[in-house]
Design an enzyme around this catalytic site. Structure first.
Site, PDB file in Angstrom:
ATOM      1  N   SER A   1      24.292 118.961  59.180  1.00 23.17           N
ATOM      2  CA  SER A   1      23.615 117.844  58.525  1.00 23.17           C
ATOM      3  C   SER A   1      24.679 116.985  57.846  1.00 23.17           C
ATOM      4  O   SER A   1      25.646 117.511  57.312  1.00 23.17           O
ATOM      5  CB  SER A   1      22.630 118.385  57.491  1.00 23.17           C
ATOM      6  OG  SER A   1      22.368 117.399  56.512  1.00 23.17           O
TER       7      SER A   1
ATOM      8  N   GLU B   1      16.157 121.623  70.288  1.00 21.09           N
ATOM      9  CA  GLU B   1      15.230 120.528  69.965  1.00 21.09           C
ATOM     10  C   GLU B   1      15.313 119.428  71.017  1.00 21.09           C
ATOM     11  O   GLU B   1      14.300 118.808  71.376  1.00 21.09           O
ATOM     12  CB  GLU B   1      15.544 119.967  68.576  1.00 21.09           C
ATOM     13  CG  GLU B   1      15.185 120.946  67.470  1.00 21.09           C
ATOM     14  CD  GLU B   1      15.750 120.561  66.107  1.00 21.09           C
ATOM     15  OE1 GLU B   1      15.413 121.231  65.134  1.00 21.09           O
ATOM     16  OE2 GLU B   1      16.541 119.603  66.019  1.00 21.09           O
TER      17      GLU B   1
ATOM     18  N   HIS C   1      -0.563 134.451  68.825  1.00 18.97           N
ATOM     19  CA  HIS C   1      -0.954 133.501  67.763  1.00 18.97           C
ATOM     20  C   HIS C   1       0.129 133.417  66.692  1.00 18.97           C
ATOM     21  O   HIS C   1      -0.175 133.139  65.525  1.00 18.97           O
ATOM     22  CB  HIS C   1      -2.281 133.911  67.092  1.00 18.97           C
ATOM     23  CG  HIS C   1      -3.373 134.215  68.051  1.00 18.97           C
ATOM     24  ND1 HIS C   1      -4.289 133.285  68.465  1.00 18.97           N
ATOM     25  CD2 HIS C   1      -3.689 135.369  68.702  1.00 18.97           C
ATOM     26  CE1 HIS C   1      -5.147 133.851  69.321  1.00 18.97           C
ATOM     27  NE2 HIS C   1      -4.781 135.110  69.496  1.00 18.97           N
TER      28      HIS C   1
ATOM     29  N   ASN D   1      11.930  99.105 104.176  1.00 19.02           N
ATOM     30  CA  ASN D   1      10.851 100.028 103.828  1.00 19.02           C
ATOM     31  C   ASN D   1      11.104 101.441 104.356  1.00 19.02           C
ATOM     32  O   ASN D   1      10.905 102.423 103.642  1.00 19.02           O
ATOM     33  CB  ASN D   1       9.500  99.503 104.353  1.00 19.02           C
ATOM     34  CG  ASN D   1       9.126  98.173 103.714  1.00 19.02           C
ATOM     35  OD1 ASN D   1       9.837  97.696 102.826  1.00 19.02           O
ATOM     36  ND2 ASN D   1       8.048  97.570 104.163  1.00 19.02           N
TER      37      ASN D   1
ATOM     38  N   LYS E   1      23.563 123.336  56.315  1.00 20.65           N
ATOM     39  CA  LYS E   1      22.688 123.314  57.493  1.00 20.65           C
ATOM     40  C   LYS E   1      23.405 123.580  58.804  1.00 20.65           C
ATOM     41  O   LYS E   1      24.520 123.142  59.022  1.00 20.65           O
ATOM     42  CB  LYS E   1      21.994 121.939  57.615  1.00 20.65           C
ATOM     43  CG  LYS E   1      20.957 121.645  56.571  1.00 20.65           C
ATOM     44  CD  LYS E   1      19.713 122.522  56.604  1.00 20.65           C
ATOM     45  CE  LYS E   1      18.843 122.293  57.804  1.00 20.65           C
ATOM     46  NZ  LYS E   1      18.200 120.967  57.778  1.00 20.65           N
TER      47      LYS E   1
HETATM   48  N1  ARG Z   1      14.630  97.963  96.509  1.00 22.46           N
HETATM   49  C1  ARG Z   1      13.447  98.227  97.259  1.00 22.46           C
HETATM   50  C2  ARG Z   1      12.790  99.521  96.731  1.00 22.46           C
HETATM   51  O1  ARG Z   1      13.430 100.219  96.084  1.00 22.46           O
HETATM   52  C3  ARG Z   1      13.773  98.380  98.703  1.00 22.46           C
HETATM   53  C4  ARG Z   1      12.650  98.110  99.617  1.00 22.46           C
HETATM   54  C5  ARG Z   1      12.324  96.650  99.626  1.00 22.46           C
HETATM   55  N2  ARG Z   1      11.316  96.329 100.592  1.00 22.46           N
HETATM   56  C6  ARG Z   1      10.662  95.180 100.593  1.00 22.46           C
HETATM   57  N3  ARG Z   1       9.767  95.016 101.506  1.00 22.46           N
HETATM   58  N4  ARG Z   1      10.879  94.246  99.701  1.00 22.46           N
HETATM   59  O2  ARG Z   1      11.654  99.791  96.977  1.00 22.46           O
END
Ligand code: ARG
Length: 475
Positions: free
Chosen positions: A282, A295, A161, A115, A288
């Site tokens: 085209s 685009e 406009h 995390n 064209k």
């Molecule tokens: N692949 C996960 C992500 O991108 C990594 C973190 C995973 N954490 C967990 N508690 N499963 O978020």
């Protein structure tokens, strides 16, 4: 075996294998491997922090760092082999580390969670990406400014406009697309300051219990500071949204530019011709020449903005801290590569197009001088509201007689207002018209020159150092 939970980093409490479809659904390695370098960078810094906190001996620290550097080399020379069980870049690198250095590799994750790991990897990646964006943007701005400098003599109709409104300089139009980009550079500097903060050392959610020195860890990674709340740090993706909003705004600026140029390149306008390098033909109609570059810029802007909206919706009802929904933040990699493409194609298209000064001049018609007629009367003392009415009568007269302003008989003009005298003939000149607009930001030559000098000054002082963008120049 793929799907054998014992081999997974989180497999300890699991008895049965993951469903193969679920395994694929869960995996992010195919799109987060782009962060391989940042993942190693973060792990090396964290290993050093663990050693400083006396959780690793010097020898263990060296062994782990050497192993991580081997992995870095494998990614760099494209010999890293992703295994079927590698869920994401973090698990892949850790699996490989243990293969290279043995059990001691298992110590690198002490107190760390994917995390805080993924959060730091993303910030490192985005920081590098932002530093790459700056030269792309400044190059584009310089292309506009150079053209504006060389093509100051060309006059064209200005529109509101999409109706012919008042004469302007082509350079003034070019510069009108520069200022949003200048503001984008300033905004990018601000986004960067919020990206450049270190979440590592927040653990899964509660923090780090091992006396890790987060400040020096952040310094080691070149961050400007550390996050101040671990719950917030692992669940925060505001910096991703901000970046994607920034990208949406830049691309929408370029999409508006594209729209102008698409119109200007039609036979009906004929103001510009795109270079063959940025157009296509085209398959059916041989005559064209289509403005595909423009685009595509317009079209891809929709995807860039859609990515931002989509991810913001992921965040809006998410419970605190980390939830797997956050893996969807990887959409920003797609945004990043689309954005770089858009910046490059915009630069190439603007640098190589040809402007047809004669066609621009020919599109100027005398009714666009109606405002000047009103200003003429104002300069002779009439209130603007009345002058506007009188100029309207001049327009009507010209339509009734079917002749342009410059050919209207003076006595008929004098019938509308006695303030019309011989000197009215000085109005029938487009150069004279644009030169009235001398106040800052107007379309006169002086103002265009000032704009060019201001932008050049801004660019020459907007500098980039490895970990820091300095905002300087004019406000
Ligand atoms: N692949 C996960 C992500 O991108 C990594 C973190 C995973 N954490 C967990 N508690 N499963 O978020």
């Amino acid at each position: 075996m793929a799907g054998s939970e014992g081999a997974k980093l989180w497999g300890g409490r699991f008895e049965h294998s993951i469903d193969p479809v679920m395994e694929q659904f869960n995996a992010s390695i195919s799109f987060d491997k782009i962060m391989w370098k940042q993942d190693i960078q973060g792990s090396i810094a964290y290993t050093k922090a663990l050693q400083k906190a006396e959780l690793l001996t010097e020898e263990e620290c060296t062994t782990i760092i050497n192993g991580l550097e081997v992995i870095e080399g494998e990614w760099a020379n494209q010999s890293f082999l992703i295994q079927p069980g590698d869920e994401d870049i973090h698990t892949a690198n850790e699996r490989r580390l243990k293969e290279i250095v043995g059990d001691v590799g298992g110590k690198v994750h002490t107190g760390r969670s994917r995390n805080d790991q993924v959060a730091v990897d993303k910030r490192l990646w985005l920081r590098e990406h932002i530093t790459l964006l700056v030269p792309h943007l400044t190059k584009l701005i310089k292309i506009f400014v150079e053209r504006a400098n060389e093509e100051k003599a060309i006059l064209m109709p200005g529109y509101t406009h999409l109706q012919r409104a008042q004469p302007i300089r082509w350079s003034h139009w070019l510069l009108s697309h520069v200022w949003p980009l200048v503001m984008d550079l300033k905004r990018l500097h601000s986004v960067f300051s919020r990206v450049n903060i270190c979440p590592l050392g927040s653990g899964a959610l509660a923090g780090n219990p091992f006396n890790i020195d987060r400040e020096s860890l952040a310094q080691e990674l070149g961050f400007e500071g550390v996050t101040k709340n671990s719950l917030h740090a692992v669940g925060d993706r505001d910096f991703v949204v901000e970046y994607m909003f920034w990208a949406s705004l830049v691309t929408s600026h370029l999409s508006r530019l594209a729209e102008d140029l698409i119109l200007f390149s039609t036979s009906e306008f004929g103001f510009v011709k795109l270079s063959d390098a940025y157009a296509t033909g085209s398959s059916l109609m041989p005559q064209k020449k289509n403005p595909d570059s423009l685009e595509l810029i317009r079209g891809k802007t929709a995807s860039v903005t859609g990515n931002m909206y989509g991810f913001l919706m992921v965040l809006k009802a998410l419970p605190s801290t980390y939830n797997k929904d956050l893996q969807e933040d990887k959409v920003m990699f797609e945004t990043a590569s689309t954005l770089i493409g858009i910046l490059q194609v915009a630069a190439g298209t603007v640098a190589t197009l040809q402007v047809d000064g004669t066609a621009c001049q020919k599109a100027l018609s005398e009714e666009m001088l109606a405002t000047d007629v009103a200003y003429y009367l104002v300069k002779k003392g009439m209130a603007f509201r009345n002058a506007h009415g009188k100029a309207g009568e001049v327009v009507k007269l010209s339509e009734e007689l079917g002749c342009p302003f410059s050919e209207l008989p003076l006595d008929q003009l004098a019938n509308i207002s006695p303030l019309f005298t011989e000197d009215v003939s000085s109005l029938w000149n487009f150069e004279h018209s644009v030169e009235q607009y001398t106040a800052t930001g107007g379309t006169s030559l002086d103002s265009v020159n000032t704009q060019i000098a201001t932008v050049e000054d801004f660019l020459s002082t907007f500098t980039l150092t490895p970990n820091k963008l300095h905002e300087v120049g004019t406000e």
